[in-house]
Design an enzyme around this catalytic site. Structure first.
Site, PDB file in Angstrom:
ATOM      1  N   PHE A  55      48.470  29.003  37.760  1.00  0.00           N
ATOM      2  CA  PHE A  55      47.001  28.945  37.787  1.00  0.00           C
ATOM      3  C   PHE A  55      46.384  29.205  36.408  1.00  0.00           C
ATOM      4  O   PHE A  55      46.952  29.929  35.590  1.00  0.00           O
ATOM      5  CB  PHE A  55      46.463  29.978  38.789  1.00  0.00           C
ATOM      6  N   ASP A  56      45.198  28.585  36.197  1.00  0.00           N
ATOM      7  CA  ASP A  56      44.400  28.846  34.987  1.00  0.00           C
ATOM      8  C   ASP A  56      43.217  29.750  35.298  1.00  0.00           C
ATOM      9  O   ASP A  56      42.705  30.446  34.430  1.00  0.00           O
ATOM     10  CB  ASP A  56      43.803  27.544  34.425  1.00  0.00           C
ATOM     11  N   THR A  57      42.712  29.644  36.545  1.00  0.00           N
ATOM     12  CA  THR A  57      41.508  30.379  36.934  1.00  0.00           C
ATOM     13  C   THR A  57      41.806  31.206  38.183  1.00  0.00           C
ATOM     14  O   THR A  57      42.398  30.693  39.137  1.00  0.00           O
ATOM     15  CB  THR A  57      40.351  29.402  37.241  1.00  0.00           C
TER      16      THR A  57
ATOM     17  N   ARG B 183      44.576  24.239  40.055  1.00  0.00           N
ATOM     18  CA  ARG B 183      45.099  25.342  39.227  1.00  0.00           C
ATOM     19  C   ARG B 183      44.200  26.586  39.324  1.00  0.00           C
ATOM     20  O   ARG B 183      44.077  27.369  38.393  1.00  0.00           O
ATOM     21  CB  ARG B 183      45.273  24.886  37.771  1.00  0.00           C
TER      22      ARG B 183
END
Ligand code: PLP
Ligand code: CA
Length: 305
Positions: free
Chosen positions: A21-23, A246
């Site tokens: 994940f990015d967020t 993501r």
């Protein structure tokens, strides 16, 4: 249905989870803190995710406080933040009213059942408020009120929306105004529909319970703007432009947080055991939503500790 993956104590699984994940969207109460008590290791866990380049957004259904007040609370509890890191149901409601609802020019005022947080967020979007924390609505109803509400002489003709959030001063007078604005065609909105509110290790009435008399008397259901409403997810996406695949929603409640992430088709949802729902809630065959991951507590993601 795939069963959720348990991450606590599994270093490799935690690494893979974070990389995926990015967020991260964090529910607040029950995940970061309980009331004013921040859970041990939470500030460090947020710090670790940020140090790894992850975006952290705090998504709360508590409409009684504005984003500014959340920034103060987060920062005081060791999670330095600014207003763009916070997305609350009061703000979500204000954005929906000011930018999405197409109200006629002479119907732009909002009758508020709720606390100062809703008023502040509506003001930040330039929306005029009737009711809310105005002391004139914090009293018993009189025969003159019944008459003036019924014939419309006490009603503001510019009210086009009734917005219901948690109001610690809820009374018959406000509900009577709300009902009669709805009868005259106002749009019915709810900041959130949490049935209960965790306080002092017990449950009290949440916004979803405060709005029930109005829904019952009017025969209408409000459009809700907090989690799990996808109106809120769309507003978050509109602001942060995150890649949903993501993005991970982290929460303690199935019918708000986990359902919010599942309905929003996020890449993942993580359930923590420090709040309202425990794992038996998603283990039931008729569970409203099932997370993709679970941990005992948020700080279990900080396996280096
Ligand atoms: N509504 C109110 C009024 C609250 O005080 C809280 C928690 O403090 C909530 C809702 C739930 O908030 P969250 O979505 O952060 O769990
Ligand atoms: Ca919560």
């Amino acid at each position: 249905m795939a069963s959720p993956k348990y991450l606590t104590g599994d270093k490799a699984a935690i690494e893979a989870f974070i990389d995926q994940f990015d967020t991260f969207l964090f529910d607040c109460d029950g995940v970061l803190w309980s009331g004013d008590h921040v859970f041990e290791g939470v500030p460090e866990t947020i710090g670790l995710l940020r140090a790894r380049g992850k975006r952290t957004v705090f998504v709360t259904n508590n409409s009684t406080k504005s984003r500014d007040e959340y920034v103060k609370k987060l920062t005081a509890l060791g999670i330095p933040s600014d207003v763009d890191d916070v997305f609350g149901s009061a703000y979500s409601s204000a954005v929906y009213i000011s930018r999405i609802l197409q109200l006629p020019a002479d119907k732009r005022k909002v009758f508020v059942i709720g606390e100062a947080g809703v008023e502040k967020e509506l003001a930040s979007e330039g929306v005029a408020v009737v009711g809310g924390t105005d002391e004139r609505f914090r009293r018993d109803i009189t025969p003159a009120d019944f008459a003036g509400i019924a014939d419309g002489s006490l009603l503001d003709p510019e009210v086009g929306v009734v917005l219901c959030g948690l109001d610690f001063h809820i009374n018959y007078l406000k509900l009577a105004y709300g009902l009669h604005y709805l009868k005259r065609g106002a749009v019915f909105l709810a900041t959130n529909t949490d049935s209960t509110l965790p306080l002092h290790h017990d449950l009290f009435l949440g916004a979803g319970s405060v709005m029930v008399p109005l829904a019952n008397a009017s025969g209408q259901k409000p459009l809700e703007l907090g989690k799990p409403s996808q109106a809120m997810m769309d507003a978050i996406e509109g602001k942060f432009h995150m890649d949903r695949s993501r993005t991970c929603m982290i929460g303690d409640r199935l019918n708000t947080d986990i359902k919010f992430g599942v309905d929003g088709k996020l890449g993942g949802t993580l359930h923590v055991e420090t709040g309202v729902d425990k794992k038996d809630a998603w283990q039931k065959p008729d569970a409203i939503a099932v997370p993709s991951f679970y941990v005992d507590k948020l700080s279990d993601l900080r396996h280096e500790a």
